[in-house]
Design a protein around this motif. Structure first.
Motif, short mmCIF file in Angstrom:
data_model
loop_
_atom_site.label_atom_id
_atom_site.label_comp_id
_atom_site.label_asym_id
_atom_site.label_seq_id
_atom_site.Cartn_x
_atom_site.Cartn_y
_atom_site.Cartn_z
N THR A 8 0.86 -1.15 0.13
CA THR A 8 0.00 -0.14 -0.13
C THR A 8 0.82 1.40 -0.18
OG1 THR A 8 -1.55 -1.02 1.22
CG2 THR A 8 -1.83 1.26 1.24
N LEU A 9 1.90 1.27 0.59
CA LEU A 9 2.96 2.55 0.97
C LEU A 9 3.53 2.60 -0.38
CD1 LEU A 9 4.21 4.48 2.47
CD2 LEU A 9 5.88 3.03 3.38
N ALA A 10 4.04 1.50 -1.14
CA ALA A 10 4.80 1.57 -2.53
C ALA A 10 3.69 2.15 -3.20
CB ALA A 10 5.02 0.08 -2.79
N PHE A 12 1.08 4.38 -2.89
CA PHE A 12 0.81 5.48 -2.56
C PHE A 12 2.06 6.25 -2.93
CE2 PHE A 12 1.04 9.12 0.59
CZ PHE A 12 -0.21 9.58 0.27
N THR A 13 3.39 5.87 -2.86
CA THR A 13 4.33 6.62 -3.08
C THR A 13 4.53 7.05 -4.70
OG1 THR A 13 5.53 5.57 -1.19
CG2 THR A 13 7.14 6.52 -3.20
N CYS A 14 4.09 5.60 -5.48
CA CYS A 14 4.22 5.88 -6.95
C CYS A 14 3.25 6.80 -7.45
CB CYS A 14 3.74 4.38 -7.64
SG CYS A 14 5.27 3.47 -7.44
N LEU A 16 2.16 9.51 -6.05
CA LEU A 16 2.86 10.65 -5.37
C LEU A 16 3.80 11.10 -6.46
CD1 LEU A 16 3.00 10.82 -1.57
CD2 LEU A 16 1.41 12.14 -2.93
N LEU A 17 4.65 10.39 -6.78
CA LEU A 17 5.78 10.67 -7.66
C LEU A 17 5.36 10.90 -8.96
CD1 LEU A 17 8.38 8.31 -6.64
CD2 LEU A 17 8.22 10.71 -6.07
N CYS A 20 4.58 14.38 -9.82
CA CYS A 20 5.67 15.34 -9.84
C CYS A 20 6.28 15.74 -11.05
CB CYS A 20 6.94 14.71 -8.96
SG CYS A 20 6.29 14.78 -7.08
#
Length: 69
Positions: A8-10, A12-14, A16-17, A20
């Motif tokens: 889930t964290l992975a 979410f990070t993708c 967000l990136l 960018c």
């Protein structure tokens, strides 16, 4: 208390990136005034430094000189 799993964290990070990056094209509006003399000097420098060849120099020089103002 909630725990966040690694997948889930992975994800979410993708996400967000991915936001960018945005659009890589930039549209610039406005005007700048560069004199013909400055353009010709820059063109001569490009020829002297080997960035353009004589044929390109002559073509671009003619275009600069043929423009009004």
């Amino acid at each position: 208390m909630r725990t966040i799993t690694l997948p889930t964290l992975a994800v979410f990070t993708c996400l967000l990136l991915a936001g960018c990056g945005g659009d890589t094209y930039v549209k610039v509006q406005g005007t700048t005034t560069i004199s013909k003399g400055q353009e010709l000097a820059d063109l001569q420098r490009a020829l002297d430094e080997g960035a353009i060849d004589r044929r390109d120099y002559d073509l671009l020089r003619g275009r600069i000189l043929d423009r009004p103002h």
